[in-house]
Design a protein around this motif. Structure first.
Motif, PDB file in Angstrom:
ATOM      1  N   LEU A 252       0.830  -1.201   0.000  1.00 37.64           N
ATOM      2  CA  LEU A 252       0.000   0.000   0.000  1.00 37.64           C
ATOM      3  C   LEU A 252       0.869   1.259   0.000  1.00 37.64           C
ATOM      4  CD1 LEU A 252      -2.998   0.477  -0.122  1.00 37.64           C
ATOM      5  CD2 LEU A 252      -3.078   0.502   2.368  1.00 37.64           C
ATOM      6  N   ASP A 253       1.937   1.234   0.782  1.00 39.77           N
ATOM      7  CA  ASP A 253       2.853   2.377   0.797  1.00 39.77           C
ATOM      8  C   ASP A 253       3.505   2.574  -0.575  1.00 39.77           C
ATOM      9  OD1 ASP A 253       2.259   2.807   3.445  1.00 39.77           O
ATOM     10  OD2 ASP A 253       4.115   1.936   4.224  1.00 39.77           O
ATOM     11  N   GLN A 254       3.817   1.469  -1.249  1.00 37.99           N
ATOM     12  CA  GLN A 254       4.381   1.553  -2.592  1.00 37.99           C
ATOM     13  C   GLN A 254       3.389   2.194  -3.557  1.00 37.99           C
ATOM     14  OE1 GLN A 254       7.433   0.592  -3.834  1.00 37.99           O
ATOM     15  NE2 GLN A 254       6.856   1.201  -5.913  1.00 37.99           N
ATOM     16  N   ALA A 255       2.118   1.797  -3.474  1.00 36.87           N
ATOM     17  CA  ALA A 255       1.096   2.355  -4.355  1.00 36.87           C
ATOM     18  C   ALA A 255       0.859   3.831  -4.069  1.00 36.87           C
ATOM     19  CB  ALA A 255      -0.204   1.562  -4.202  1.00 36.87           C
ATOM     20  N   TYR A 276      -8.575   6.569  -8.450  1.00 37.50           N
ATOM     21  CA  TYR A 276      -7.376   6.105  -7.753  1.00 37.50           C
ATOM     22  C   TYR A 276      -7.437   6.495  -6.282  1.00 37.50           C
ATOM     23  CZ  TYR A 276      -2.390   4.940  -7.221  1.00 37.50           C
ATOM     24  OH  TYR A 276      -1.193   4.376  -6.846  1.00 37.50           O
ATOM     25  N   ARG A 277      -7.810   7.732  -6.009  1.00 43.62           N
ATOM     26  CA  ARG A 277      -7.866   8.207  -4.631  1.00 43.62           C
ATOM     27  C   ARG A 277      -8.911   7.438  -3.821  1.00 43.62           C
ATOM     28  NH1 ARG A 277      -7.704  13.276  -7.440  1.00 43.62           N
ATOM     29  NH2 ARG A 277      -9.906  13.634  -6.914  1.00 43.62           N
ATOM     30  N   ILE A 278     -10.056   7.178  -4.437  1.00 48.18           N
ATOM     31  CA  ILE A 278     -11.106   6.421  -3.747  1.00 48.18           C
ATOM     32  C   ILE A 278     -10.624   5.017  -3.420  1.00 48.18           C
ATOM     33  CG2 ILE A 278     -13.372   5.336  -4.036  1.00 48.18           C
ATOM     34  CD1 ILE A 278     -14.153   7.860  -5.684  1.00 48.18           C
ATOM     35  N   ALA A 279     -10.018   4.360  -4.395  1.00 47.67           N
ATOM     36  CA  ALA A 279      -9.530   2.992  -4.186  1.00 47.67           C
ATOM     37  C   ALA A 279      -8.462   2.951  -3.099  1.00 47.67           C
ATOM     38  CB  ALA A 279      -8.989   2.422  -5.496  1.00 47.67           C
ATOM     39  N   MET A 280      -7.578   3.943  -3.075  1.00 48.56           N
ATOM     40  CA  MET A 280      -6.540   3.979  -2.048  1.00 48.56           C
ATOM     41  C   MET A 280      -7.153   4.195  -0.667  1.00 48.56           C
ATOM     42  SD  MET A 280      -3.761   3.257  -3.473  1.00 48.56           S
ATOM     43  CE  MET A 280      -2.818   3.522  -1.994  1.00 48.56           C
ATOM     44  N   GLY A 281      -8.142   5.068  -0.587  1.00 47.15           N
ATOM     45  CA  GLY A 281      -8.812   5.302   0.693  1.00 47.15           C
ATOM     46  C   GLY A 281      -9.508   4.055   1.194  1.00 47.15           C
ATOM     47  N   GLN A 282     -10.155   3.337   0.287  1.00 45.34           N
ATOM     48  CA  GLN A 282     -10.842   2.103   0.678  1.00 45.34           C
ATOM     49  C   GLN A 282      -9.848   1.049   1.157  1.00 45.34           C
ATOM     50  OE1 GLN A 282     -12.959   1.381  -2.994  1.00 45.34           O
ATOM     51  NE2 GLN A 282     -14.861   2.251  -2.197  1.00 45.34           N
ATOM     52  N   ALA A 283      -8.737   0.912   0.444  1.00 42.50           N
ATOM     53  CA  ALA A 283      -7.736  -0.078   0.825  1.00 42.50           C
ATOM     54  C   ALA A 283      -7.124   0.257   2.182  1.00 42.50           C
ATOM     55  CB  ALA A 283      -6.649  -0.159  -0.245  1.00 42.50           C
ATOM     56  N   GLU A 284      -6.849   1.523   2.420  1.00 44.81           N
ATOM     57  CA  GLU A 284      -6.283   1.936   3.703  1.00 44.81           C
ATOM     58  C   GLU A 284      -7.247   1.613   4.841  1.00 44.81           C
ATOM     59  OE1 GLU A 284      -3.259   3.456   6.097  1.00 44.81           O
ATOM     60  OE2 GLU A 284      -3.181   3.329   3.898  1.00 44.81           O
ATOM     61  N   ALA A 285      -8.529   1.923   4.643  1.00 42.53           N
ATOM     62  CA  ALA A 285      -9.525   1.639   5.679  1.00 42.53           C
ATOM     63  C   ALA A 285      -9.674   0.141   5.902  1.00 42.53           C
ATOM     64  CB  ALA A 285     -10.871   2.251   5.282  1.00 42.53           C
ATOM     65  N   GLN A 286      -9.655  -0.623   4.823  1.00 40.72           N
ATOM     66  CA  GLN A 286      -9.794  -2.077   4.926  1.00 40.72           C
ATOM     67  C   GLN A 286      -8.653  -2.682   5.731  1.00 40.72           C
ATOM     68  OE1 GLN A 286      -9.931  -4.027   1.107  1.00 40.72           O
ATOM     69  NE2 GLN A 286     -10.332  -6.054   1.977  1.00 40.72           N
ATOM     70  N   ALA A 337      -3.619  -2.978  -4.595  1.00 36.96           N
ATOM     71  CA  ALA A 337      -2.456  -2.118  -4.816  1.00 36.96           C
ATOM     72  C   ALA A 337      -1.745  -2.496  -6.111  1.00 36.96           C
ATOM     73  CB  ALA A 337      -1.499  -2.232  -3.631  1.00 36.96           C
ATOM     74  N   TYR A 338      -1.666  -3.790  -6.377  1.00 38.92           N
ATOM     75  CA  TYR A 338      -1.052  -4.265  -7.624  1.00 38.92           C
ATOM     76  C   TYR A 338      -1.830  -3.758  -8.835  1.00 38.92           C
ATOM     77  CZ  TYR A 338       0.121  -7.571 -11.355  1.00 38.92           C
ATOM     78  OH  TYR A 338       0.485  -8.138 -12.553  1.00 38.92           O
ATOM     79  N   GLN A 339      -3.143  -3.894  -8.803  1.00 31.30           N
ATOM     80  CA  GLN A 339      -3.953  -3.450  -9.934  1.00 31.30           C
ATOM     81  C   GLN A 339      -3.868  -1.944 -10.128  1.00 31.30           C
ATOM     82  OE1 GLN A 339      -7.653  -5.296  -8.672  1.00 31.30           O
ATOM     83  NE2 GLN A 339      -7.422  -6.920 -10.182  1.00 31.30           N
ATOM     84  N   LEU A 340      -3.822  -1.202  -9.038  1.00 30.16           N
ATOM     85  CA  LEU A 340      -3.727   0.255  -9.123  1.00 30.16           C
ATOM     86  C   LEU A 340      -2.377   0.697  -9.691  1.00 30.16           C
ATOM     87  CD1 LEU A 340      -5.350   1.224  -5.717  1.00 30.16           C
ATOM     88  CD2 LEU A 340      -6.252   1.804  -7.984  1.00 30.16           C
TER      89      LEU A 340
END
Length: 390
Positions: A252-255, A276-286, A337-340
């Motif tokens: 996640l930090d890499q992404a 991208y921002r939405i997906a990163m926010g969701q991943a961080e919360a998850q 993170a890989y897909q992003l």
């Protein structure tokens, strides 16, 4: 000469922290070597020992640290952020909680040269063994002995009549503890993810193991300290699940770091795109949510056993649930993170390749598969879970 049973000298916390920081640096420098050799070499295991990772599960009465689980888990999480294989192998510093079920006299012999003991086991498939005059004759082949090339002692799963056989039950084999010279390591660890764990097969041919060097995995400990009242098998699942957490954090930090970089096509930077921002926010919360559940449950169960009370079946089940949930969600976060990360992530040298491979292995472990949700659901509903769950 056995280890003194007096309280160990106080640990220099600054020195221990410096040793641990050195371990992180060395793992970062050598992770490609671990992957190429497909195991963590003994000199790196020695560094783990110097940093206290292999005395973390040793009883205080034998000079160990008997660390609170959350403290040890956070150490493994940090190592796994740097390299999942190194974190996986270091996590077996917790495996000495199993050996607390050995007779005290055996443990005194085990720790005669100090508490920094590396234990690795290949428990399955369980093999028949014959008990004659208090000694087992052990033969067979066992799989997935992670860290075996750097181990001081090795355990294999056996089944026998007589002796401690009455303590055996489904999913909890009798374990025979042997020295490395009694075992052949068959180097067949040919995998995609967690390549550096050296999880080879073990082979024994008529090895003689005294009954006092056997124990039931998850059996009643002979050491009366809080760590050995903490549920043993759930703890074994936790130390593996937290490897996935560390890998996911790194991915996640890499992404996040890649979000400000321009792509090949001249399109807007990822950080400039709402998707991208939405997906990163969701991943961080998850990831943070699964991590919070994991450590919250760990703290609650530790408070119970530290107060002198046994952990309840419900608490043990929550530990298993939190571990399987963490492994599952960590992999999902790495995959996102890989897909992003787009087309650059498909190249062999991109960090996402290693993160994806390593994180995919963690929820494949028998302790962490989705069937654990069934066991947890059964306990929540007040019905009997599948054999070996508790």
């Amino acid at each position: 000469m056995t280890q003194s049973l007096e309280s160990p000298a106080p640990v220099d916390s600054d020195a221990r922290a410096a040793d641990f920081d050195r371990v992180l640096s060395q793992v970062a420098e050598r992770r490609a070597e671990f992957e190429e050799k497909r195991h963590v070499p003994r000199d790196m295991i020695a560094e783990f020992k110097r940093a206290g990772l292999y005395r973390a599960g040793a009883p205080k009465r034998f000079g160990g640290d008997a660390l609170a689980p959350a403290e040890f888990l956070r150490l493994i999480e940090r190592i796994s952020e740097v390299d999942g294989s190194a974190g996986w192998v270091a996590s077996f510093g917790s495996a000495l909680v199993y050996l607390a079920a050995l007779p005290l006299e055996t443990q005194a012999e085990l720790y005669a040269d100090g508490p920094d003991v590396a234990f690795a086991g290949g428990l399955f498939p369980v093999q028949p063994a014959e008990l004659v005059d208090g000694t087992y004759r052990v033969s067979g082949r066992w799989k997935f002995a992670s860290g075996c090339k750097g181990a001081d002692v090795l355990g294999v799963g056996i089944k026998a009549s007589g002796g401690k056989a009455g303590q055996q039950n489904a999913g909890r084999p009798l374990t025979a503890v042997m020295r490395p010279e009694q075992v052949e390591i068959v180097e067949n660890w040919d995998v995609i993810g967690l390549r550096g764990t050296g999880s080879h097969d073990l082979v024994a041919d008529g090895a003689l193991v005294p009954e006092e060097w056997t124990f039931v995995r998850g059996g009643q400990p002979t050491v009366d300290e809080p760590l050995y009242r903490y549920p043993t098998v759930p703890y074994a699942a936790q130390v593996l699940a937290v490897v996935g957490l560390g890998v996911a954090r790194a991915a996640l930090d890499q992404a996040i770091a890649s979000g400000g970089r321009a792509g090949f096509t001249g399109a807007p930077k990822p950080a400039e795109r709402a998707t991208y921002r939405i997906a990163m926010g969701q991943a961080e919360a998850q990831l943070r949510s699964a991590r919070a559940f994991f450590y919250e449950t760990t703290g609650e169960v530790w408070a119970t056993v530290e107060a002198g009370d046994p952990a309840t079946p419900e608490q043990a089940s929550l530990l298993r649930l939190a571990s399987a949930h963490l492994a599952k969600n960590s992999f999902e976060v790495v995959r996102a993170a890989y897909q992003l990360s787009g087309i650059p992530a498909i190249t062999d040298g991109h960090p996402m390749q290693r993160f994806l491979r390593d994180a995919s292995v963690v929820p494949q472990h028998a302790f962490l598969q989705e069937g654990m949700y069934d066991g947890a659901g059964a306990v929540l509903m007040g019905v009997e879970p599948f054999p070996g769950y508790l």
